[in-house]
Design a protein around this motif. Structure first.
Motif: not given
Length: 199
Positions: A70-73, A119-122, A158-169
């Motif tokens: 989640k976002p920090v706030l 780190p990434i956002p959230t 790699t096997e989780s890119l479809e679900k999580y890839g957008d979070f790790f640009p």
């Protein structure tokens, strides 16, 4: 070797189990909902039961950890406590209770992750937890010798890119098979206090 594998039914746990059994090791699988032993290692009493059921082992391998994103706030104090409990304290407890129960030159391999250093956002809770696990590994290594302790720190699978890839640009993914080989290196090698990064 006789190896206790925690989180054995997840994607990573399955890959690590296959890699270890493929090298001739006897693997005892542990999970909340599946495996040879069904326990929740977030509960110290259940960690005790796992060790009592498993008997003497040569290595303990952890592949599981739960943290909120989640976002920090929007994070609450309980969210941070949950992350610390779900990824840090449970793995520390495996080591704390395991030192007197594993082989004299046995080993522990814990799971951390890229968010501790990139780190990434959230990801504030995950970053906190990963950093704590890595600090613990380095500190424990100087106390538990000749037993060894290391951690595996992969980026997104790699096997989780479809679900999580957008979070790790822009972050290079890593294949589960490559991560599993890092576990093999930790279990069968001679190093201690190491954080094996895969990115």
């Amino acid at each position: 070797m006789k190896i206790l594998l925690i989180g054995a039914t997840g994607k990573l746990g399955t890959a690590v189990g296959e890699a270890l059994t493929g090298r001739g090791h006897e693997v005892i699988t542990v999970g909340r909902t599946g495996g040879d032993l069904r326990y929740d290692i977030a509960d110290p009493a259940q960690v005790t039961e796992v060790y009592e059921r498993a008997g003497s082992v040569d290595a303990v391998v952890g592949t599981a950890g739960d943290v909120p994103y989640k976002p920090v706030l929007e994070m609450s104090p309980e969210d941070y406590r949950s992350a610390f409990h779900g990824k840090v304290l449970n793995q520390i407890e495996l080591v704390r209770q395991g030192v007197p129960r594993i082989a004299e030159r046995g080993s522990f391999t814990l799971i951390t992750g890229v968010l501790g250093r990139d780190p990434i956002p959230t990801s504030s809770a995950a970053s906190m937890a990963n950093g704590a696990v890595e600090a613990f590994v380095r500190a424990a290594a100087i106390e538990i010798a000749p037993q060894r302790i290391n951690a595996i720190s992969p980026t997104v699978f790699t096997e989780s890119l479809e679900k999580y890839g957008d979070f790790f640009p822009g972050i290079r993914p890593v294949d589960l098979a490559e991560v599993a080989q890092a576990y093999v290196r930790s279990v069968e090698g001679g190093q201690t206090g190491r954080i094996y990064t895969l990115e």
